[in-house]
Design a protein around this motif. Sequence first.
Motif, PDB file in Angstrom:
ATOM      1  N   LEU A  24       0.828  -1.217   0.000  1.00 21.99           N
ATOM      2  CA  LEU A  24       0.000   0.000   0.000  1.00 21.99           C
ATOM      3  C   LEU A  24       0.856   1.257   0.000  1.00 21.99           C
ATOM      4  CD1 LEU A  24      -3.083  -0.537   2.388  1.00 21.99           C
ATOM      5  CD2 LEU A  24      -3.056  -0.344  -0.107  1.00 21.99           C
ATOM      6  N   ILE A  25       1.819   1.313   0.901  1.00 25.93           N
ATOM      7  CA  ILE A  25       2.594   2.550   1.046  1.00 25.93           C
ATOM      8  C   ILE A  25       3.498   2.806  -0.152  1.00 25.93           C
ATOM      9  CG2 ILE A  25       4.602   1.577   2.281  1.00 25.93           C
ATOM     10  CD1 ILE A  25       4.347   4.067   4.166  1.00 25.93           C
ATOM     11  N   GLU A  26       3.893   1.745  -0.850  1.00 25.70           N
ATOM     12  CA  GLU A  26       4.762   1.917  -2.012  1.00 25.70           C
ATOM     13  C   GLU A  26       3.990   2.305  -3.270  1.00 25.70           C
ATOM     14  OE1 GLU A  26       7.724   2.608  -2.338  1.00 25.70           O
ATOM     15  OE2 GLU A  26       9.035   0.863  -2.419  1.00 25.70           O
ATOM     16  N   LYS A  27       2.685   2.252  -3.221  1.00 31.90           N
ATOM     17  CA  LYS A  27       1.886   2.632  -4.389  1.00 31.90           C
ATOM     18  C   LYS A  27       1.927   4.141  -4.631  1.00 31.90           C
ATOM     19  CE  LYS A  27      -1.567  -1.067  -3.714  1.00 31.90           C
ATOM     20  NZ  LYS A  27      -1.385  -1.870  -4.928  1.00 31.90           N
ATOM     21  N   PHE A  28       2.199   4.908  -3.577  1.00 34.31           N
ATOM     22  CA  PHE A  28       2.028   6.352  -3.666  1.00 34.31           C
ATOM     23  C   PHE A  28       3.270   7.031  -4.225  1.00 34.31           C
ATOM     24  CE2 PHE A  28      -0.157   5.044   0.387  1.00 34.31           C
ATOM     25  CZ  PHE A  28      -1.377   4.823  -0.230  1.00 34.31           C
ATOM     26  N   PRO A  29       3.092   8.086  -5.015  1.00 37.58           N
ATOM     27  CA  PRO A  29       4.244   8.867  -5.496  1.00 37.58           C
ATOM     28  C   PRO A  29       4.776   9.771  -4.386  1.00 37.58           C
ATOM     29  CG  PRO A  29       2.199   9.869  -6.257  1.00 37.58           C
ATOM     30  CD  PRO A  29       1.814   8.598  -5.539  1.00 37.58           C
ATOM     31  N   GLY A  30       5.924  10.373  -4.658  1.00 40.89           N
ATOM     32  CA  GLY A  30       6.467  11.358  -3.721  1.00 40.89           C
ATOM     33  C   GLY A  30       7.635  10.837  -2.916  1.00 40.89           C
TER      34      GLY A  30
ATOM     35  N   GLY B  48      -0.069  -5.841   7.930  1.00 41.20           N
ATOM     36  CA  GLY B  48       1.129  -5.172   7.424  1.00 41.20           C
ATOM     37  C   GLY B  48       0.846  -3.767   6.949  1.00 41.20           C
ATOM     38  N   GLY B  49      -0.379  -3.528   6.490  1.00 43.12           N
ATOM     39  CA  GLY B  49      -0.743  -2.185   6.057  1.00 43.12           C
ATOM     40  C   GLY B  49      -0.712  -1.197   7.201  1.00 43.12           C
ATOM     41  N   GLU B  50      -0.986  -1.697   8.406  1.00 40.98           N
ATOM     42  CA  GLU B  50      -1.073  -0.794   9.565  1.00 40.98           C
ATOM     43  C   GLU B  50       0.290  -0.334  10.052  1.00 40.98           C
ATOM     44  OE1 GLU B  50      -0.586  -4.796  11.676  1.00 40.98           O
ATOM     45  OE2 GLU B  50      -1.233  -4.030   9.717  1.00 40.98           O
ATOM     46  N   ILE B  51       1.359  -0.966   9.577  1.00 43.62           N
ATOM     47  CA  ILE B  51       2.700  -0.519   9.995  1.00 43.62           C
ATOM     48  C   ILE B  51       3.497   0.043   8.813  1.00 43.62           C
ATOM     49  CG2 ILE B  51       2.776  -2.161  11.905  1.00 43.62           C
ATOM     50  CD1 ILE B  51       4.768  -3.823  10.220  1.00 43.62           C
ATOM     51  N   GLY B  52       2.859   0.154   7.661  1.00 41.48           N
ATOM     52  CA  GLY B  52       3.543   0.730   6.510  1.00 41.48           C
ATOM     53  C   GLY B  52       4.616  -0.174   5.947  1.00 41.48           C
ATOM     54  N   GLN B  53       4.301  -1.452   5.798  1.00 42.05           N
ATOM     55  CA  GLN B  53       5.276  -2.377   5.222  1.00 42.05           C
ATOM     56  C   GLN B  53       5.595  -1.975   3.791  1.00 42.05           C
ATOM     57  OE1 GLN B  53       5.111  -6.474   6.282  1.00 42.05           O
ATOM     58  NE2 GLN B  53       5.437  -7.189   4.195  1.00 42.05           N
ATOM     59  N   PHE B  54       6.871  -1.870   3.459  1.00 39.82           N
ATOM     60  CA  PHE B  54       7.280  -1.443   2.118  1.00 39.82           C
ATOM     61  C   PHE B  54       7.349  -2.611   1.136  1.00 39.82           C
ATOM     62  CE2 PHE B  54       8.383   2.607   3.993  1.00 39.82           C
ATOM     63  CZ  PHE B  54       8.181   3.492   2.948  1.00 39.82           C
ATOM     64  N   LEU B  55       7.693  -3.794   1.634  1.00 39.83           N
ATOM     65  CA  LEU B  55       7.747  -4.953   0.747  1.00 39.83           C
ATOM     66  C   LEU B  55       6.344  -5.464   0.464  1.00 39.83           C
ATOM     67  CD1 LEU B  55      10.696  -7.078   2.202  1.00 39.83           C
ATOM     68  CD2 LEU B  55      10.697  -5.758   0.076  1.00 39.83           C
TER      69      LEU B  55
END
Length: 628
Positions: free
Chosen positions: A437-443, A471-478
């Motif tokens: 989830l967190i890696e989907k975003f630009p910036g 994992g979404g709740e901790i901002g997992q990058f993988l």
Amino acid sequence: MKYDEEKKKIEFDAHIFHEGNHFRSYSFLGAHINDDGVSFRVWAPNAKGLSVVGDFNNWDQNSHRMEKVNDFWILQIDGIKKGEKYKYVIETWSGEKLVKSDPYALYSELRPNTASIVWDLENYSWNDQEWKANKKSYEPYKNPMNIYEVHLGSWKKPQGRENFQTYRELAEELPKYVSEMGYTHVELMPVAEYPLDDSWGYQGTGYFSATSRHGIPEDFKYLIDELHRYGIGVILDWVPGHFCKDAHGLYRFDGTTTYEYSNPLLGENEQWGTCNFDLSKREIHSFLISNAIFWMKEYHIDGLRVDAVSNMLYLDFCKESSPELKNKDGGNQNLWAIDFMQKLNTEIFKEFPNALMIAEESTSWPNVTKGKKENGLGFNYKWNMGWMNDVLKYMELDPINRKFNHNLITFSIVYAFSENYVLPFSHDEVVHGKKSLIEKFPGYYVDKFASLRLLLGYMMAHPGKKLLFMGGEIGQFLEWRFYESIEWQLLELEKHRELQEFVKNLNFFYRKEKSFWEIDHSYEGFHWLEANNNDCGVVSFMRKSEERDDFIIAVYNFTPVHYSKHKMGVPRFVDYEEVLNSDISKYGGEGRVNLEILKPRWGGVDKELCHIEINIAPLSVIYLKPKF
């Protein structure tokens, strides 16, 4: 004499089973322990002969041959006990000998071994009487539902071990964590026995057997008991559409297409390498509906998320068009599947009135959550895949291009109340190259965290129940990897701890505020305030409870621009107080908040007669409440 009585009883059970109305078929099929030993019964209508093999007879195919009664094969073997391994050897009319696991086995060997194990489910004393009593008055439509989706095999991997946490070990940590994070339910990815880890449980062999990867059936009961003790409802991911083609499983069980469609165009599921259950057979109705009831009755499961409903509903789902893939009226709808789902839901709600039956249906099929009288399928919830796809597509855009795609973030309200929806950010969205989830975003790094807080804040206030994959709740990058644990080590880093704290507070805020869930399935609970401000990228709306003065205004800034004095319409000429802001420092933001009470002024903005001026940080969500 006793054996003759048993055969008479089987004749009675067989009649109901063939009608498709035997919803306790596990009570007479399978291996059942009795005073003398074990009674074995299996449905194999087209077999030439059957025998039972196991350690007790050195796996000798000739020593314990079964007798055919109706379409069932039966045998009493005295002297064997719980824990014995066994299989069926099926002799086909073509001369093959198939070695099969028991479709009704209650327990199975740990993969890669495939034998069934004689077991019973009586050796456990439940402690969830208070949970069951409270559930009798539970109304899902008027209560919060915030689901934490869990794959038991990879939630936490034991340090220094290659295998899995046991059900007992999971029971020590998972209920406590889910409760402390403010979730109301867990959804467990398929736990019915399956041979291949890579399938995540979606290609099963043992529909009545909780996977032995984590322990024995009693231990799975203990996990559910502990979740209930912490006030957490348990939803089981359930796969009634298709099954794997492993030789020991249901595939060509008696040498013919016993469980799957005989027409390969219908039976072969090429996209997943599996076989589709033949829903035209009444016996399959008995098998599957019995299985759904089994999990709720024997394991106290509170609901089922029904996987791949679209695959069942359309004869040509993910297939090339063909005249053979038409129903009697010339359409592509699977009329057998419609009949099955209506019957399934009717029987579930007859016995479990407050159960959750959640359809993962990915098309615009109408009336999924309506009753049979309305030509509906009878589920009480459906995953909102359209909302999920649109909002993720929007969030993946460079913010400079979002104004040209503004409808992606607003269109969902057009149909938000056509069904009873769950808003899902599930495991399917964080695998196969889709990114976490967190890696989907630009910036930049901090922008990604801000965007994830924004996304989750948008989900929480949007009409519909909620679901987030672990994992979404901790901002997992993988991306999620079924063979590895969630990256819990990320919580050693400040930004990830701050995100987890935001999710926790957001979850509890949702549970506390009735306006987010009390009128969740009607336009009466929702009111747009700012929907068409494409250039500005700000969206706002009101959520209402049944009390006139109880409402929340949710404000979103989907751009990286800071608006220090944004003018927005409000529905009532009262003071407003900021009650949640994703940009506060403890959540990882920069503290661009509204500390003072927001005073309304007369003067219309959009369709409202009064307005406020509000400080909105980039990529942030704000919740406001009126102060009367």
